[in-house]
Design an enzyme around this catalytic site. Structure first.
Site, mmCIF file in Angstrom:
data_model
loop_
_atom_site.group_PDB
_atom_site.id
_atom_site.type_symbol
_atom_site.label_atom_id
_atom_site.label_comp_id
_atom_site.label_asym_id
_atom_site.label_seq_id
_atom_site.Cartn_x
_atom_site.Cartn_y
_atom_site.Cartn_z
ATOM 1 N N ASP A 38 6.483 4.919 -13.997
ATOM 2 C CA ASP A 38 6.535 3.956 -12.902
ATOM 3 C C ASP A 38 7.855 4.204 -12.170
ATOM 4 O O ASP A 38 8.925 3.883 -12.683
ATOM 5 C CB ASP A 38 6.450 2.535 -13.479
ATOM 6 C CG ASP A 38 6.478 1.449 -12.408
ATOM 7 O OD1 ASP A 38 7.001 1.715 -11.310
ATOM 8 O OD2 ASP A 38 5.994 0.334 -12.689
ATOM 9 N N TYR B 239 7.990 -3.706 -16.519
ATOM 10 C CA TYR B 239 7.628 -4.799 -15.616
ATOM 11 C C TYR B 239 6.762 -5.815 -16.353
ATOM 12 O O TYR B 239 5.835 -5.455 -17.092
ATOM 13 C CB TYR B 239 6.871 -4.208 -14.414
ATOM 14 C CG TYR B 239 6.436 -5.220 -13.398
ATOM 15 C CD1 TYR B 239 7.363 -5.867 -12.606
ATOM 16 C CD2 TYR B 239 5.095 -5.525 -13.235
ATOM 17 C CE1 TYR B 239 6.971 -6.804 -11.670
ATOM 18 C CE2 TYR B 239 4.685 -6.460 -12.296
ATOM 19 C CZ TYR B 239 5.639 -7.096 -11.517
ATOM 20 O OH TYR B 239 5.238 -8.020 -10.596
ATOM 21 N N ARG C 76 -14.640 1.663 1.094
ATOM 22 C CA ARG C 76 -14.134 1.524 -0.278
ATOM 23 C C ARG C 76 -13.923 2.902 -0.911
ATOM 24 O O ARG C 76 -12.984 3.119 -1.662
ATOM 25 C CB ARG C 76 -15.079 0.655 -1.124
ATOM 26 C CG ARG C 76 -14.748 0.650 -2.598
ATOM 27 C CD ARG C 76 -15.263 -0.584 -3.356
ATOM 28 N NE ARG C 76 -16.663 -0.897 -3.093
ATOM 29 C CZ ARG C 76 -17.709 -0.185 -3.516
ATOM 30 N NH1 ARG C 76 -17.527 0.905 -4.236
ATOM 31 N NH2 ARG C 76 -18.946 -0.551 -3.223
ATOM 32 N N LYS D 206 7.338 -2.645 -2.863
ATOM 33 C CA LYS D 206 8.790 -2.635 -2.984
ATOM 34 C C LYS D 206 9.396 -1.663 -1.956
ATOM 35 O O LYS D 206 9.261 -1.897 -0.775
ATOM 36 C CB LYS D 206 9.161 -2.294 -4.424
ATOM 37 C CG LYS D 206 8.346 -3.094 -5.473
ATOM 38 C CD LYS D 206 8.573 -4.588 -5.413
ATOM 39 C CE LYS D 206 7.554 -5.375 -6.233
ATOM 40 N NZ LYS D 206 7.380 -4.986 -7.620
HETATM 41 C C1 LIG Z 1 6.371 -5.075 -8.597
HETATM 42 C C2 LIG Z 1 6.231 -4.052 -9.648
HETATM 43 C C3 LIG Z 1 4.968 -3.717 -10.180
HETATM 44 C C4 LIG Z 1 3.703 -4.436 -9.764
HETATM 45 O O1 LIG Z 1 3.424 -4.243 -8.428
HETATM 46 P P1 LIG Z 1 2.600 -5.315 -7.527
HETATM 47 O O2 LIG Z 1 2.531 -4.624 -6.214
HETATM 48 O O3 LIG Z 1 3.413 -6.585 -7.512
HETATM 49 O O4 LIG Z 1 1.288 -5.517 -8.169
HETATM 50 C C5 LIG Z 1 4.917 -2.716 -11.128
HETATM 51 N N1 LIG Z 1 6.029 -2.077 -11.555
HETATM 52 C C6 LIG Z 1 7.259 -2.393 -11.069
HETATM 53 C C7 LIG Z 1 8.450 -1.657 -11.589
HETATM 54 C C8 LIG Z 1 7.401 -3.384 -10.111
HETATM 55 O O5 LIG Z 1 8.616 -3.693 -9.658
#
Ligand SMILES: *Cc1c(COP(=O)(O)O)cnc(C)c1O
Length: 377
Positions: free
Chosen positions: A172, A99, A47, A197
């Site tokens: 982000d 998001y 962890r 993604k």
């Molecule tokens: C999918 C996404 C998230 C969240 O990510 P997870 O892996 O689904 O928890 C945050 N920001 C953006 C822009 C995203 O597309």
């Protein structure tokens, strides 16, 4: 070194024990200590640290041109770790078009930590300046391009405004990936990805990562939240994302080129398509800022609006053959989604909007599929 080279070599080394080119999978949860309790190889409990996670963190930090990366079990765990930096008693100003899950965290979890939250349109610098000044702001957080309206915010200008008031800046960077945009080189303190993604890229692994620009700007807090909060990725999740990084530059550039071709096709169809949201189109309000701060493409997500609202939009989504009706983005396969239905009754998304995540199929096949599907509207 150039991005393509880093994508293949950063964080990797030939395994000293076996000569294996690919990282062995370190599933052990615990690691041997010396007689005096020391752990000279750097690991004692998975962890707190795991070799596969270290490899991934090194590679992503290199791609973002950052100092250190901190990996989490999902993008959502990563954003929550960042927001925890403002607790207790801090203040977060967040981009309004963000998001859905990020907004939910900031509405439903973060205020419980005694943190004040304000949402603001980050494409409007005067509004951001006013919001930053309404209290002692600890963090400015935003996305560019945004989801699902593909709005573009000026990273360098936002950094200037926030730093003048002593706030950390986090971006982000999931939609652009480090291939097309590197917020840390524009002055942001933190860049974050849902590795689910583009970094993962194959719709088969969940993860998140935060990259810091330098030591001391949130890094210790993120490491603490990672090891004590415990929202860590499994060794195999790290292995999969690291493996995918090698092809990230090729994938993202081709997906962005496909998306541009699809955007031009839709944009030319004034009869069946009411609007196309994509920063690569010259009439997009954020096009000039995107040209300045992105390179190699404008991303591979775009949205279109069909005339007549929800019913015609759903009819188009029902008729596609190559696109799959599914949420998420960034994978090699193309997806279509009616966002307003997913987001529910409070959604601000136009009812006729369909979001496309463009994959690696041939652009002409994708265009042909949309062409026949649009006849349904
Ligand atoms: C999918 C996404 C998230 C969240 O990510 P997870 O892996 O689904 O928890 C945050 N920001 C953006 C822009 C995203 O597309």
């Amino acid at each position: 070194m150039k991005l393509e080279t880093l994508a293949i070599h950063a964080g990797r080394q030939v395994d000293p024990a076996t000569g294996a080119l690919r990282d062995p999978l370190h599933l052990s949860t615990t690691f041997e200590r010396d007689v005096d309790g020391d752990y000279p190889r750097g690991y004692h409990y998975t962890r707190s640290g795991n070799p596969n996670r270290t490899s991934l963190e090194r590679a992503v930090a290199a791609l973002e041109r950052g100092h250190e990366a901190v990996a989490f079990g999902s993008g959502s765990a990563a954003t929550l770790a960042v927001f925890n930096l403002a607790a207790p008693g801090g203040r977060i100003v967040c981009g309004a078009d963000c998001y859905y899950g990020t907004a939910k965290q900031l509405r439903e979890i973060v205020p419980g930590w005694g943190v004040e939250v304000e949402f603001v349109d980050t494409t409007n610098l005067a509004a951001v300046e006013a919001a930053l000044g309404r209290g002692r702001t600890s963090l400015l957080w935003f996305e560019t391009p945004t989801n699902p309206m593909l709005q573009v915010s000026d990273i360098a200008s936002l950094v200037e405004l926030a730093h003048a008031r002593g706030a950390l800046v986090g971006c982000d960077n999931t939609f652009a990936s480090p291939v097309l945009q590197r917020p840390l080189t524009l002055g942001a303190d933190l860049a974050m990805h849902s590795t689910t993604k583009y970094l993962g890229g194959h719709s088969d692994v969940l993860g998140g990562v935060v990259v810091t620009r330098e030591a001391g700007r949130g890094l210790d807090g993120l490491r603490h939240f990672q090891s004590i909060g415990g929202g860590v990725p499994s060794p195999f999740d790290c292995w999969l994302v690291l493996r995918s990084l090698a092809t990230l530059p090729l994938r993202v550039r081709q997906q962005a080129a496909n998306a541009l071709a699809v955007a031009h096709f839709l944009h030319a169809d004034r009869r069946r398509v009411q609007a196309v949201h994509y920063a690569g189109l010259p009439d997009h309000p954020g096009h000039r800022v995107a040209l300045r701060q992105m390179d190699g493409g404008f991303g591979a997500v775009l949205s279109l609006e069909v005339p007549g609202g929800k019913e015609p939009a759903l009819a188009v989504a029902a008729r596609v053959k190559l696109f799959t009706r599914a949420t998420s983005l960034g994978g090699v396969e193309s997806l279509i989604e009616h966002r307003a239905s997913i987001e529910g009754p409070q959604s601000q998304t136009p009812p006729g909007l369909l979001r496309l995540s463009i994959g690696l199929e041939h652009a002409e096949d994708l265009i042909a599929d949309l062409d026949q599907a649009l006849n349904a509207a």
